[in-house]
Design an enzyme around this catalytic site. Structure first.
Site, mmCIF file in Angstrom:
data_model
loop_
_atom_site.group_PDB
_atom_site.id
_atom_site.type_symbol
_atom_site.label_atom_id
_atom_site.label_comp_id
_atom_site.label_asym_id
_atom_site.label_seq_id
_atom_site.Cartn_x
_atom_site.Cartn_y
_atom_site.Cartn_z
ATOM 1 C CD GLU A 100 -2.856 1.425 2.248
ATOM 2 O OE1 GLU A 100 -3.790 2.227 2.089
ATOM 3 O OE2 GLU A 100 -2.690 0.770 3.296
ATOM 4 C CD GLU A 125 2.102 7.981 5.029
ATOM 5 O OE1 GLU A 125 2.532 9.121 4.742
ATOM 6 O OE2 GLU A 125 1.054 7.499 4.540
ATOM 7 C CG ASP A 175 -1.906 15.925 -1.327
ATOM 8 O OD1 ASP A 175 -2.729 16.587 -1.994
ATOM 9 O OD2 ASP A 175 -1.254 16.412 -0.386
ATOM 10 C CE LYS A 179 -5.159 26.290 -3.525
ATOM 11 N NZ LYS A 179 -4.412 27.293 -2.707
ATOM 12 C CG ASP A 211 -11.833 12.305 -1.980
ATOM 13 O OD1 ASP A 211 -10.639 12.152 -2.314
ATOM 14 O OD2 ASP A 211 -12.176 13.063 -1.050
ATOM 15 C CB THR A 276 -10.520 5.152 6.282
ATOM 16 O OG1 THR A 276 -10.642 5.972 5.101
ATOM 17 C CG2 THR A 276 -9.796 3.870 5.922
ATOM 18 C CB SER A 277 -12.066 8.662 9.831
ATOM 19 O OG SER A 277 -10.658 8.763 9.707
ATOM 20 C CG PHE A 278 -9.217 10.464 3.888
ATOM 21 C CD1 PHE A 278 -8.518 11.629 4.148
ATOM 22 C CD2 PHE A 278 -9.530 10.167 2.578
ATOM 23 C CE1 PHE A 278 -8.131 12.480 3.122
ATOM 24 C CE2 PHE A 278 -9.152 11.008 1.534
ATOM 25 C CZ PHE A 278 -8.451 12.162 1.816
ATOM 26 C CD GLU A 279 -14.176 5.100 0.942
ATOM 27 O OE1 GLU A 279 -15.005 4.720 0.081
ATOM 28 O OE2 GLU A 279 -13.268 4.365 1.382
#
Length: 297
Positions: A100, A125, A175, A179, A211, A276-279
């Site tokens: 991942e 990461e 990320d 912009k 997303d 996940t909380s992000f999604e």
């Protein structure tokens, strides 16, 4: 008495790599001699790297066994080009390896490792607190099939992992650099696909999710243009069934339009990816989730 770096010194901001908490020494390499490191903009911004409380304890107690200790090249996220990861030696067995890229706080990779004990997982990461929190979750779940590595993803894919050694590569919600002036920093671009193809075994899968509709289109274009991959859902979910059509109609993250998406190719949501909380935040903001799956030829 061991001397520690001052809290506000540049050295203190680097990930702990030795017993006294200082960063590992930088190992000179051929790229360094040629001055070619980071000729292209990197796809990440280093956030705070200091560890406190339970994260620091998790790192101190378990990083020696759960964090892959790699020789560095130029910075504390680089990989020396001579280093090659030996998954069989690291995990003590031969098993399918899932990598991942951008594992964040480790929710997805830890959940997947619990659900798939017959597979091994490598979480890549650059964010030190995220790695420490992932280690916390690995220890709490008593997992033996996950390792973490703090490293720049293109170097992991370009030299660290042996060619054809990986069964799946996951890139979930990188990320978006939404912009226009920052689009060049996006990880998934034409130069990234050959790196993923290099490490995947024939038939291996490259799974992506985002997303942001503009990034989703870019991801799809990169995968379709690569001679190394087939889109497993080519021609599917076009027109009104397309998440891109939905995003255009709502205008939630792009210019509102009623133009249908004729290309399609979107995968159904990967059921191996925990919500996940992000999604969840993306859903609450009204953004559409895009999944793509490409197979290595």
């Amino acid at each position: 008495m061991t001397e520690h770096p001052a809290p506000d010194s540049p050295q203190a901001d680097k990930a702990p790599r030795t017993q006294d908490g200082t960063a590992r020494p930088i190992t000179p390499g051929s790229q360094a001699a040629q001055g070619t490191y980071r000729a292209q903009p990197v796809s990440f911004v280093r956030r705070g790297t200091r560890l406190q409380g339970r994260r620091q304890k998790a790192w101190d107690d378990h990083s020696a066994t759960l964090a892959v200790d790699i020789p560095r090249h130029i910075s504390d996220t680089s990989v020396h080009p001579d280093y090659v990861f030996d998954a069989a030696a690291e995990f003590g067995r031969v098993a399918p390896l899932v990598v991942e890229i951008g594992s964040g706080l480790g929710d997805a990779v830890v959940h997947a490792a619990k659900e798939n004990p017959g597979k091994d997982f490598l979480a890549v990461e650059v964010y030190t607190p995220g790695l420490a929190q992932t280690i916390q979750k690995i220890v709490s779940a008593e997992l033996r099939n996950v390792r973490v590595v703090q490293a720049n993803a293109p170097e992991v894919l370009g030299t660290m992992l042996p060619a054809g050694s990986v069964s799946e590569v996951w890139v979930f919600f990188p990320d978006p650099w939404h912009k226009t002036k920052h689009n060049k920093r996006r990880m998934v671009k034409d130069t990234f696909a050959p790196l993923v193809a290099r490490v995947l075994a024939p038939g291996g899968l490259w799974r992506l999710a985002t997303d942001w509709s503009g990034y989703a289109e870019q991801m799809r274009a990169v995968g379709v243009a690569s001679p190394d991959f087939d889109n497993m859902h080519d021609g599917e979910r076009t027109g009104s069934a397309s998440p891109l059509t939905q995003a255009r109609l709502t205008g939630v993250d792009c210019e509102q339009s009623d133009e249908p998406d004729a290309g399609g190719g979107w995968a159904p949501r990967f059921d191996g990816r925990i919500l996940t909380s992000f999604e969840n935040k993306a859903h609450k903001a009204g953004r559409v989730i895009f999944d793509l799956t490409f197979r290595r030829k």
